[in-house]
Structures are given as structure tokens and as C-alpha cells.
Design an enzyme around this catalytic site. Structure first.
Site, PDB file in Angstrom:
ATOM      1  N   SER A  30       8.987   4.854   6.172  1.00  6.49           N
ATOM      2  CA  SER A  30       8.404   3.503   6.208  1.00  6.49           C
ATOM      3  C   SER A  30       9.220   2.561   5.322  1.00  6.49           C
ATOM      4  O   SER A  30      10.014   3.018   4.489  1.00  6.49           O
ATOM      5  CB  SER A  30       6.972   3.588   5.668  1.00  6.49           C
ATOM      6  OG  SER A  30       6.450   2.317   5.344  1.00  6.49           O
ATOM      7  N   TYR A  79      -0.383   4.819   0.646  1.00  6.13           N
ATOM      8  CA  TYR A  79       0.605   4.912   1.734  1.00  6.13           C
ATOM      9  C   TYR A  79       2.027   4.917   1.157  1.00  6.13           C
ATOM     10  O   TYR A  79       2.876   5.723   1.550  1.00  6.13           O
ATOM     11  CB  TYR A  79       0.395   3.727   2.674  1.00  6.13           C
ATOM     12  CG  TYR A  79       1.213   3.729   3.948  1.00  6.13           C
ATOM     13  CD1 TYR A  79       0.856   4.543   5.019  1.00  6.13           C
ATOM     14  CD2 TYR A  79       2.320   2.895   4.093  1.00  6.13           C
ATOM     15  CE1 TYR A  79       1.594   4.517   6.197  1.00  6.13           C
ATOM     16  CE2 TYR A  79       3.056   2.866   5.264  1.00  6.13           C
ATOM     17  CZ  TYR A  79       2.687   3.676   6.325  1.00  6.13           C
ATOM     18  OH  TYR A  79       3.411   3.657   7.497  1.00  6.13           O
TER      19      TYR A  79
END
Ligand code: NAP
Ligand code: GCO
Length: 268
Positions: A147, A160
Site C-alpha cells: 500500500s 492499516y
């Protein structure tokens, strides 16, 4: 004539986790177009059935299984079943993932753990399950879907970012530990991609105007000036799954329209 043979995946079995739709589905379509046999899983039978219908609509004869990637016993059973029914997994894409957007001081420890469980512990569990056969056959490709948050922080995504930062390091460690067996483990770091996961960030305002985060991505953060499409990730995945990348190991390939290179739009 161009030599596309180095990208040929015929005869290869690819497991893409959580690939009924979204990024996983687009990557699976790309791998299938290069010749791979596609296997995917999802948590519930109804999602697997939807996924199977999506693949069938694309003319892809995929195999779908129910499996929660956080459950080690279920994952071991899944991998054994795939090896028996389809063949040894040559390509693993750790795609299944979740996000919880909650300010850190309001986030419960249990919520933090859930994100770490799916986004970091599960890639460890699934990779661990496929590695022994890859070691035996002296080849294998593992692609971890990382990510922007493998490199950056931002408000509300502490869990996250912790998981995806950890996944970058798991990628490097698998490469370090198993590269000697001709196993390559690399990551793909998607930028902001239009999928159900990011739908809340693109939801138009009550007055019909663009969501401020939507404008932030297209107008100030992304040199390409747009959200990515899941299909933007297919070519990079084929590269990392194929012999074209046999000496590429432990890298994160950012597919982000230029975000990682850019300081941000200057004030005018
Ligand atoms: P998505 O649309 O939410 O799809 C995620 C998939 O993972 C869903 O099919 C979901 O299944 C599945 N999943 C979640 N938990 C699971 C579990 N425990 N076991 C099995 N499957 C599970 O997300 P996406 O945007 O396509 O994202 C795919 C991956 O890319 C994720 O790792 C995400 O973090 C990463 N990523 C996304 C973006 C982006 O901008 N969209 C950017 C960078 C990275 P259900 O349908 O059952 O929920
Ligand atoms: C967020 C987003 C992201 C993206 C993606 C960026 O809330 O900031 O959901 O984290 O999904 O992972 O690469």
C-alpha cells in the site's frame, strides 16, 4: 516479433486470496490472460459464488474455495486441497485485506488486532503454507499487496499502516530466507484505486460535489490526476509472477500514478 514468452504463465497455478472482485479479481484476470490456472478464496460461499460468476463472465474457468485467511488450520486445509485438486501453487498473491478508518485514540485494541490479523498475519500464514512445495520444486512467486501506507502515515489508518509497513518487511524477509530456492517474493504497492474498499473516500457530498478526499487524490497527490483502476495492477502482477522477474526479489513495485515520487501540488 516481440518476445512475450518471458511473461507466459501457461502450466502455472496461481492462488489469489480474496479475489472475488476488486484488485484481486483484476490481477487474477491478468494472470489468466497470461495462461495461468486461477484459484481464489473468499470468506463466505455467497462471495465465492459471485466471484465464480464474475470469472465465468470473463471466460475464465477459475476454482473458488471458502476460506478465512486468518485461520491457519483452514488455510492449511485449503492449500492441501488445491495441491490435490489443481496442482502445486506456483504463484501466490496475498491480496485479501481490510481497513478500519478510526482515529487512533478512539480505536479499540481489538479493532487494531483485526486489521493486523487479516493484512499481516494472514500473508504470513498463507505464505508459510505454500512455501514447502515451492521449496521442493525449487521455484515459486509470492506477491504481497502492500500500500501507499507501507511508506506513509495518515490520519485514521494506524492499524492499516502498521500492517502494510510490516507486510513490506515480511516481503523482504521471505525473499532473504527463501531466495536460495529460486523463490521470489515481491510486493505491489497500489496507489489509490477505485474499489469497494475506497468507495467511502469517493462518495459525493450531499450537495453533489466531489468528496474532499477524492479531490485531494486527483488534484494534489497523484501526478496522473486520477484514481487507479484495478486493471492498472494486472501488468505489474504478470511481470512479478513470470520468469521476466526471476532476479527481482524483495522489492515493492509502487503502481501509484506517481504518488511516491511526488511532494504534492504547489499552492498556486
Ligand atoms: P476490497 O474491494 O475490499 O476486496 C478485498 C477482498 O479481500 C474482498 O474480496 C474480501 O472479501 C477479502 N477478504 C477480506 N478479509 C478476508 C479474509 N479474512 N479471508 C479471505 N478474504 C478476505 O479491497 P481492494 O481494494 O480490492 O483491496 C485488495 C487489496 O489491495 C487489499 O489488501 C488492500 O489493502 C490493498 N490495497 C487497496 C488499495 C485501494 O486503493 N483500493 C490500495 C492499496 C492496497 P469479502 O468480499 O468477503 O469482504
Ligand atoms: C486510505 C485508503 C488507503 C488505500 C491504499 C493506498 O484510507 O488511505 O484506503 O490506505 O486503500 O492502501 O495505497
Amino acid at each position: 516479433m516481440a518476445n512475450t514468452q518471458i511473461f507466459n504463465l501457461e502450466g502455472k497455478v496461481a492462488l489469489i486470496t480474496g479475489a472475488s472482485y476488486g484488485i484481486g479479481f483484476a490481477i487474477a484476470k491478468g494472470l489468466a490472460a497470461a495462461g495461468a490456472t486461477i484459484v481464489f478464496n473468499d470468506i463466505k460461499q455467497e462471495f465465492v459464488d459471485k466471484g465464480l460468476a464474475n470469472y465465468a463472465a470473463e471466460g475464465i474457468d477459475a476454482k473458488g474455495y471458502v476460506c478465512d485467511v486468518t485461520n491457519e488450520d483452514a488455510v492449511n486445509e485449503l492449500v492441501a486441497k488445491i495441491e490435490k485438486e489443481v496442482g502445486v501453487i506456483d504463484i501466490l498473491v496475498n491480496n485479501a485485506g481490510i481497513i478500519k478508518r478510526i482515529p487512533m485514540i478512539e480505536m479499540k485494541a481489538e479493532e487494531f488486532r483485526q486489521v493486523i490479523d487479516v493484512d499481516l498475519n494472514a500473508p504470513f500464514i498463507v505464505s508459510k503454507a505454500v512455501l514447502p512445495s515451492m521449496i521442493k520444486q525449487r521455484s515459486g512467486k509470492i506477491i504481497n499487496i502492500c500500500s501507499m501506507m507501507s511508506e506513509f502515515g495518515r490520519e485514521t489508518v494506524s492499524a492499516y499502516a502498521s500492517a502494510k509497513g510490516g507486510l513490506k518487511m515480511l516481503t523482504r524477509n521471505i525473499a532473504s530466507e527463501y531466495g536460495q530456492y529460486n523463490i521470489q517474493c515481491n510486493g505491489i504497492g497500489p496507489g489509490y484505486i477505485a474499489t469497494p474498499q475506497t468507495a467511502p473516500l469517493r462518495e459525493p457530498q450531499a450537495d453533489g460535489s466531489k468528496h474532499p478526499f477524492d479531490s485531494f487524490i486527483t488534484d494534489t497527490k497523484t501526478p496522473a490526476g486520477r484514481w487507479g483502476n484495478p486493471e492498472d495492477l494486472a501488468g505489474p502482477a504478470v511481470f512479478l509472477a513470470s520468469t521476466a522477474s526471476d532476479f527481482v526479489n524483495g522489492q515493492i513495485l509502487y503502481v501509484d500514478g506517481g504518488i511516491q515520487a511526488y511532494f504534492g501540488k504547489q499552492p498556486s
